[in-house]
Design an enzyme around this catalytic site. Structure first.
Site, PDB file in Angstrom:
ATOM      1  N   CYS A 162       0.799  -1.228   0.000  1.00  0.00           N
ATOM      2  CA  CYS A 162       0.000   0.000   0.000  1.00  0.00           C
ATOM      3  C   CYS A 162       0.833   1.279   0.000  1.00  0.00           C
ATOM      4  CB  CYS A 162      -0.933   0.005   1.208  1.00  0.00           C
ATOM      5  SG  CYS A 162      -1.795  -1.545   1.451  1.00  0.00           S
ATOM      6  N   HIS A 294      -3.510   7.910   5.535  1.00  0.00           N
ATOM      7  CA  HIS A 294      -3.620   6.578   4.933  1.00  0.00           C
ATOM      8  C   HIS A 294      -5.058   6.096   5.133  1.00  0.00           C
ATOM      9  CE1 HIS A 294      -2.145   2.978   3.126  1.00  0.00           C
ATOM     10  NE2 HIS A 294      -2.460   2.233   4.170  1.00  0.00           N
ATOM     11  N   GLU A 305      -2.610   5.507  13.234  1.00  0.00           N
ATOM     12  CA  GLU A 305      -2.241   6.707  12.488  1.00  0.00           C
ATOM     13  C   GLU A 305      -2.553   7.971  13.278  1.00  0.00           C
ATOM     14  OE1 GLU A 305      -2.491   8.517   7.967  1.00  0.00           O
ATOM     15  OE2 GLU A 305      -3.903   6.931   8.546  1.00  0.00           O
ATOM     16  N   LYS A 326      -9.964   7.696   0.862  1.00  0.00           N
ATOM     17  CA  LYS A 326     -10.345   6.299   0.612  1.00  0.00           C
ATOM     18  C   LYS A 326     -11.834   6.087   0.874  1.00  0.00           C
ATOM     19  CE  LYS A 326      -5.923   3.934   1.501  1.00  0.00           C
ATOM     20  NZ  LYS A 326      -5.044   5.081   1.797  1.00  0.00           N
ATOM     21  N   HIS A 331      -9.536   1.815  -1.470  1.00  0.00           N
ATOM     22  CA  HIS A 331      -8.100   1.616  -1.278  1.00  0.00           C
ATOM     23  C   HIS A 331      -7.505   1.036  -2.554  1.00  0.00           C
ATOM     24  CE1 HIS A 331      -4.282   0.842   0.338  1.00  0.00           C
ATOM     25  NE2 HIS A 331      -4.595   0.376   1.529  1.00  0.00           N
ATOM     26  N   PHE A 390       1.328  -2.927   4.581  1.00  0.00           N
ATOM     27  CA  PHE A 390       1.614  -4.244   5.143  1.00  0.00           C
ATOM     28  C   PHE A 390       3.118  -4.505   4.997  1.00  0.00           C
ATOM     29  CE2 PHE A 390      -2.754  -6.546   4.587  1.00  0.00           C
ATOM     30  CZ  PHE A 390      -3.216  -5.867   5.689  1.00  0.00           C
TER      31      PHE A 390
END
Length: 402
Positions: A162, A294, A305, A326, A331, A390
């Site tokens: 990502c 994010h 976050e 998003k 995403h 990830f």
């Protein structure tokens, strides 16, 4: 060190087929997430996504090109054309030798892979098209962009889940800043909305069946999207000398690794990347007005976050606006940071902060100004774009108004 600016931007994503329509959708807080229209959708538990609607590959590419271009490459080429046309550059001679392309993607030609798994394993055929490998390889889009526009400098693909787009744009930024390149075409692309692509994500149990609600106490997971965002990063003096329309300046970039867990995010890792981008750009915390988060809509990401932002900015965190687009486009995995950069450019160029839509109920662990549900008019001079992947791989870009 050279200053680096953005002189071209192009996109095709669930909100629009170009920059103007994407800006308009973000300003309106419009959702591009809906029911999936793909093969075997009835076999999926997750049946929503941010698909690029109204798209017909035959309108842009001939049969020979379609045989060679996976959907993620098609999105890249269309977005790159918009960006390069806006920048007004022709890559010939020495400029071509000092211009390249760095793109981010996570899955690469996943639609091609999915289709051909069916051919071999489901239909029992023993032959596939001879161009399958060059069609599905992760660097296909970068290679086709370099060939289409004669970019003969450094060209490659970054795959860091990502954070792929932000990592790619960070590398492009450093190449121009260091003098290695004069111009870099950069960004990211992803098209994972096929049966296998969604089925794999279902296994993680992080997907929502009804919508993306970042930072809201009622959130229940992320929603996948697809599309591309491509930009022209150019040395400032070069852009200024030719009278280019400068969209904004790329001021700083930083990367960090959590070195902790393959899927669970780390507040410390995220904070190091945010702090590093500020330090790299010599930016005071008080100068940052907006952060494009994010913001995946999972509890693990959102809380981590927000905690990282609070740690880095301290008392100034209460003055910051932070939103997740998003909620509108889903995403885009390896392409997500690139499409989200449009929200950053909109904030700097148009003084409009994109909202976090679908916000229903405050979460005490996400007690920041998340610009809920409606866009906001606000003057900002410096913005950040966060990407946390990830594998614990983090990449943060800092942009400033020119």
């Amino acid at each position: 060190m050279k200053r680096v600016v953005i002189t071209g931007a192009g996109t095709i994503n669930p909100l629009g087929h170009d920059a103007a329509s994407t800006f308009e959708a973000m300003k309106e807080g419009r959702s591009g997430i809906g029911a999936l229209d793909i093969r075997d959708v009835d076999r999926l538990q997750i049946q929503i996504g941010g698909q690029v609607s109204g798209y017909d590959e035959n309108a842009y590419f001939n049969r020979q090109q379609i045989a060679l271009y996976d959907r993620f490459t098609q999105f890249t080429l269309l977005s790159a054309r918009q960006a390069i046309e806006q920048a007004g550059l022709k890559f010939t001679g020495k400029l071509a030798d000092r211009s390249g392309v760095v793109l981010g993607t996570s899955g690469g030609g996943l639609n091609t892979q999915d289709e051909n798994y069916r051919v071999v394993y489901e239909e029992g055929k023993n032959r596939v098209h001879p161009f399958i490998v060059p069609k599905l390889m992760n660097n296909a889009a970068a290679s086709h962009v370099s060939m289409e526009w004669n970019l003969r400098g450094p060209s490659f693909t970054v795959a860091t889940a990502c954070a792929s787009s932000n990592h790619a744009m960070g590398q492009a930024f450093n190449m121009v800043r260091s003098g290695m390149a004069k111009v870099m075409v950069t960004g990211g692309s992803e098209s994972m909305l096929c049966f296998g692509g969604i089925k794999a994500w279902e296994g993680l149990r992080v997907m929502s069946k009804d919508g993306c609600r970042p930072f809201s106490a009622t959130r229940n997971g992320m929603v996948q999207g697809e599309g591309a965002g491509i930009f022209v990063f150019e040395e400032y003096e070069h852009a200024k000398a030719r009278g280019a329309d400068i969209l904004c300046e790329v001021a700083g970039f930083a990367m960090s690794s959590d070195a902790a867990d393959i899927v669970m995010p780390s507040k410390q890792g995220a904070a190091r990347a945010i702090h590093g981008a500020l330090k790299d750009g010599k930016i005071a915390k008080s100068k940052v007005g907006y952060i494009n988060a994010h913001g995946t809509g999972t509890a693990a990401n959102d809380k981590t976050e927000c905690a990282a932002v609070a740690d880095v900015f301290g008392a100034h965190a209460d003055q910051l606006m932070i939103s997740s687009t998003k909620s509108m486009h889903g995403h885009l995995i390896g392409g997500t940071g690139a499409v989200e950069l449009f929200a950053c450019i909109m904030a700097l160029r148009k003084s409009v902060i994109a909202p976090t839509i679908n916000y229903e109920e405050a979460d005490p662990e996400c007690a920041l100004d998340v610009v809920p549900n409606e866009a906001r008019d606000a003057e900002v001079d410096v913005v950040l774009s966060n990407a946390f992947a990830f594998g614990g791989l983090n990449a943060v870009l800092a942009l400033r108004k020119v």
